[in-house]
Design an enzyme around this catalytic site. Structure first.
Site, PDB file in Angstrom:
ATOM      1  N   ASN A 208       0.937  -1.473  -0.133  1.00 12.11           N
ATOM      2  CA  ASN A 208       0.181  -0.038  -0.150  1.00 12.11           C
ATOM      3  C   ASN A 208       0.723   0.980  -0.071  1.00 12.11           C
ATOM      4  O   ASN A 208       2.119   1.076   0.038  1.00 12.11           O
ATOM      5  CB  ASN A 208      -0.991  -0.172   1.358  1.00 12.11           C
ATOM      6  CG  ASN A 208      -0.140  -0.213   2.301  1.00 12.11           C
ATOM      7  OD1 ASN A 208       0.383   0.947   3.043  1.00 12.11           O
ATOM      8  ND2 ASN A 208      -0.920  -1.429   3.150  1.00 12.11           N
ATOM      9  N   ASP A 277      -4.347  -5.626   4.601  1.00 12.29           N
ATOM     10  CA  ASP A 277      -5.337  -6.758   5.499  1.00 12.29           C
ATOM     11  C   ASP A 277      -5.888  -7.896   5.043  1.00 12.29           C
ATOM     12  O   ASP A 277      -6.206  -9.332   5.289  1.00 12.29           O
ATOM     13  CB  ASP A 277      -6.363  -6.444   5.233  1.00 12.29           C
ATOM     14  CG  ASP A 277      -6.653  -5.206   5.880  1.00 12.29           C
ATOM     15  OD1 ASP A 277      -6.351  -5.512   7.318  1.00 12.29           O
ATOM     16  OD2 ASP A 277      -6.965  -3.524   5.762  1.00 12.29           O
ATOM     17  N   LYS A 287       8.965 -17.232 -11.107  1.00 12.13           N
ATOM     18  CA  LYS A 287       7.950 -16.477 -11.530  1.00 12.13           C
ATOM     19  C   LYS A 287       6.822 -16.694 -12.585  1.00 12.13           C
ATOM     20  O   LYS A 287       7.073 -17.352 -12.847  1.00 12.13           O
ATOM     21  CB  LYS A 287       9.029 -15.544 -11.981  1.00 12.13           C
ATOM     22  CG  LYS A 287       8.431 -14.152 -12.452  1.00 12.13           C
ATOM     23  CD  LYS A 287       9.236 -13.113 -12.900  1.00 12.13           C
ATOM     24  CE  LYS A 287       8.840 -11.908 -14.013  1.00 12.13           C
ATOM     25  NZ  LYS A 287       9.552 -11.510 -15.025  1.00 12.13           N
ATOM     26  N   PHE A 323      -4.721   3.131  14.690  1.00 10.47           N
ATOM     27  CA  PHE A 323      -4.222   4.015  13.570  1.00 10.47           C
ATOM     28  C   PHE A 323      -5.302   3.667  12.919  1.00 10.47           C
ATOM     29  O   PHE A 323      -6.021   2.524  12.548  1.00 10.47           O
ATOM     30  CB  PHE A 323      -3.541   4.382  12.552  1.00 10.47           C
ATOM     31  CG  PHE A 323      -2.201   5.728  13.175  1.00 10.47           C
ATOM     32  CD1 PHE A 323      -1.715   4.975  14.570  1.00 10.47           C
ATOM     33  CD2 PHE A 323      -2.555   6.855  12.681  1.00 10.47           C
ATOM     34  CE1 PHE A 323      -0.942   6.109  15.259  1.00 10.47           C
ATOM     35  CE2 PHE A 323      -1.618   7.601  13.636  1.00 10.47           C
ATOM     36  CZ  PHE A 323      -0.929   7.582  14.661  1.00 10.47           C
ATOM     37  N   LYS A 337     -13.690  -0.038  15.358  1.00 14.18           N
ATOM     38  CA  LYS A 337     -12.674  -0.813  16.087  1.00 14.18           C
ATOM     39  C   LYS A 337     -11.871  -1.073  16.818  1.00 14.18           C
ATOM     40  O   LYS A 337     -11.454  -1.501  18.145  1.00 14.18           O
ATOM     41  CB  LYS A 337     -11.090   0.095  14.631  1.00 14.18           C
ATOM     42  CG  LYS A 337     -11.591  -0.321  13.444  1.00 14.18           C
ATOM     43  CD  LYS A 337     -11.033  -0.243  12.459  1.00 14.18           C
ATOM     44  CE  LYS A 337     -10.780   0.015  11.161  1.00 14.18           C
ATOM     45  NZ  LYS A 337     -10.817   0.577  10.413  1.00 14.18           N
ATOM     46  N   LYS A 341     -10.664  -3.896  18.847  1.00 12.90           N
ATOM     47  CA  LYS A 341     -10.089  -4.059  19.138  1.00 12.90           C
ATOM     48  C   LYS A 341      -9.290  -4.026  20.570  1.00 12.90           C
ATOM     49  O   LYS A 341      -8.012  -3.556  21.174  1.00 12.90           O
ATOM     50  CB  LYS A 341      -8.412  -3.151  18.056  1.00 12.90           C
ATOM     51  CG  LYS A 341      -8.829  -3.551  16.654  1.00 12.90           C
ATOM     52  CD  LYS A 341      -7.824  -3.315  15.537  1.00 12.90           C
ATOM     53  CE  LYS A 341      -8.678  -3.310  14.045  1.00 12.90           C
ATOM     54  NZ  LYS A 341      -6.731  -3.784  13.366  1.00 12.90           N
TER      55      LYS A 341
HETATM   56  O1  C5P Z   1      -9.049  -2.351  10.796  1.00 10.90           O
HETATM   57  P1  C5P Z   1      -7.870  -1.091  10.567  1.00 10.90           P
HETATM   58  O2  C5P Z   1      -7.276  -1.937   9.732  1.00 10.90           O
HETATM   59  O3  C5P Z   1      -8.575  -0.229  10.282  1.00 10.90           O
HETATM   60  O4  C5P Z   1      -7.135  -1.153  11.648  1.00 10.90           O
HETATM   61  C1  C5P Z   1      -6.368  -0.224  11.856  1.00 10.90           C
HETATM   62  C2  C5P Z   1      -4.962  -0.384  13.146  1.00 10.90           C
HETATM   63  O5  C5P Z   1      -5.285  -2.017  13.294  1.00 10.90           O
HETATM   64  C3  C5P Z   1      -3.537   0.384  12.721  1.00 10.90           C
HETATM   65  O6  C5P Z   1      -3.313   0.544  13.882  1.00 10.90           O
HETATM   66  C4  C5P Z   1      -3.128  -0.959  12.118  1.00 10.90           C
HETATM   67  O7  C5P Z   1      -2.165  -0.987  12.679  1.00 10.90           O
HETATM   68  C5  C5P Z   1      -3.790  -2.123  12.735  1.00 10.90           C
HETATM   69  N1  C5P Z   1      -3.540  -3.434  12.015  1.00 10.90           N
HETATM   70  C6  C5P Z   1      -3.462  -4.649  12.606  1.00 10.90           C
HETATM   71  N2  C5P Z   1      -3.364  -5.646  12.085  1.00 10.90           N
HETATM   72  C7  C5P Z   1      -3.704  -6.020  10.447  1.00 10.90           C
HETATM   73  C8  C5P Z   1      -4.602  -4.316  10.013  1.00 10.90           C
HETATM   74  C9  C5P Z   1      -4.625  -3.369  11.066  1.00 10.90           C
HETATM   75  O8  C5P Z   1      -2.319  -4.783  13.858  1.00 10.90           O
HETATM   76  N3  C5P Z   1      -3.355  -6.781  10.051  1.00 10.90           N
END
Ligand code: C5P
Length: 406
Positions: A208, A277, A287, A323, A337, A341
């Protein structure tokens, strides 16, 4: 202990002679004192006075190249633990409020990330003039520390506010600022930054647009405030900030393993990384060839949610911040979130703005709290956002902890 460097800016008012006493007291307290004078200041006191008192060269003109040592125009800005301007005239206050950089002193202040203490001194009517009041207000709002002048007899014969604060008050402010700047001493903080890369084959990956700037700013500000910082970084082109331990990772899986390995010792974790994600379900060791196919179907699977793993393992006194980069329904999604979390707070930014979010040097964020409160911060540099985040982490930590515990 390492000697702290005070950049003492002296501007052109009659109180400039009092700066010699300040310079001498700072030296006696064990600080390295480097004096920068404006041209006007040299009409009141000779640079030689300061050079003799501090044992350091005095800079006036940023273009003069002294034969024995070379001062890059931002060298002082970088060397400073604190910048003190005493006396600060109406003129320097106006220049600083409006971002001028037309001599060594203004350039140093504009370029420094150290705290700045101003001790204004001027005629009462000037001090009370709305232009000066507003300029001081702007600087105060940006985090400058102002040591208010005293009311008393002024050099011009009048009596009123505008007399340089006494040296004890100025030195006290400098030391308070230096102490305050170390408010994360004794902490171990974990910061994640940058994107992750999820490999598809030996040459391709999914990733990204994260550059890592926000996470690196968090790491650098925490280190400056005295924390022991581990920065778990995805691939970026940024250099590790001074005195930060960087652990380089590539994939979400690797980042997850490193975060969990470092979590037990962490006082706080700030997850600024843009963790992918999704990752390709299968990694092709060869390859993937384009010959013989018009389309390619990729199957993706979820990466580990690092914060969800952290939520299961974290101790009550550990502060965890996430974040949320969103393009719509920012606050709502961020709050969801935060709950899921189990975060202490979440920093939400709108990635559709061009002056904030990915790759930008500035950021406009909202801070969302578990009780639903939303704090909207103004457009700030990423360093300033980082400082605001650590201020809040510090507050949460104090609230979480009974005063007797450590
Ligand atoms: O749900 P989302 O991915 O938008 O949440 C963002 C937060 O979760 C950020 O702090 C990111 O670093 C963290 N994150 C994570 N593990 C993932 C994806 C995002 O800890 N696989």
């Amino acid at each position: 202990m390492e000697r702290k460097t005070v950049i003492l800016g002296v501007t052109g008012g009659i109180a400039a002679y009092k700066a010699a006493d300040l310079a001498s007291r700072l030296v006696q307290k064990g600080y390295t004192v480097k004096v920068v004078m404006t041209k006007a200041a040299t009409r009141f006191v000779a640079p030689l006075t300061f050079q003799t008192l501090t044992g350091q060269p005095v800079v006036v003109d940023m273009f003069a190249a002294p034969p024995v040592w070379n001062v890059a125009h931002v060298a002082y800005a970088e060397a400073a633990d604190v910048v003190l301007i005493a006396p600060a005239t109406a003129d320097i206050i106006a220049k600083l409020a409006h971002g001028f950089a037309d001599d060594m002193l203004t350039t140093t202040v504009l370029a420094t990330q150290a705290p700045v203490v101003l001790a204004p001194a001027m005629n009462s009517n000037m001090y009370l003039n709305p232009a000066v009041r507003e300029n001081l207000g702007l600087l105060r709002a940006r985090g400058f520390y102002i040591v208010e002048p005293e009311t008393g007899r002024l050099a011009c014969g009048a009596s009123g506010p505008g007399r340089l604060a006494p040296p004890e008050a100025i030195l006290e402010a400098v030391e308070r600022v230096l102490r305050g700047a170390q408010d994360l001493a004794g902490w171990r903080v974990l910061v994640t930054a940058g994107p992750t890369r999820e490999p598809l084959d030996p040459v391709r990956f999914l990733s990204n647009r994260s550059t890592g700037k926000m996470g690196y700013a968090l790491a650098s500000v925490a280190a400056r405030r005295g924390a022991n910082v581990t920065l778990i970084s995805g691939p970026t082109s940024l250099e590790a900030p001074p005195s930060v331990k960087r652990v380089e990772v590539t994939s979400a899986e690797e980042m997850c393993a490193q975060v969990l390995a470092h979590l037990p010792e962490a006082t706080a974790l700030v997850m600024a990384a843009a963790v992918a994600d999704w990752r390709p379900r299968a990694f092709s060791p060869e390859k993937i060839k384009k010959e013989g196919r018009e389309t390619l179907r990729l199957e993706l699977e979820r990466t580990p949610d690092i914060l969800a793993e952290v939520a299961e393992r974290k101790r009550a006194e550990q502060v965890v911040v996430g974040f949320a980069a969103e393009s719509s329904h920012l606050a709502e999604r961020a709050r969801e979130k935060l709950v899921r979390k189990r975060l202490d707070f979440i920093v939400a930014n709108d990635i559709t703005r061009s002056d904030a979010g990915f790759a930008s040097d500035s950021n406009q964020v909202q801070i969302i709290w578990p009780d639903g409160r939303v704090e909207e911060l103004p457009l700030l540099t990423k360093e300033e956002v980082a400082a605001a985040i650590w201020d809040r982490v510090l507050r949460v930590k104090k609230e979480n902890q009974p005063p007797s515990a450590n």
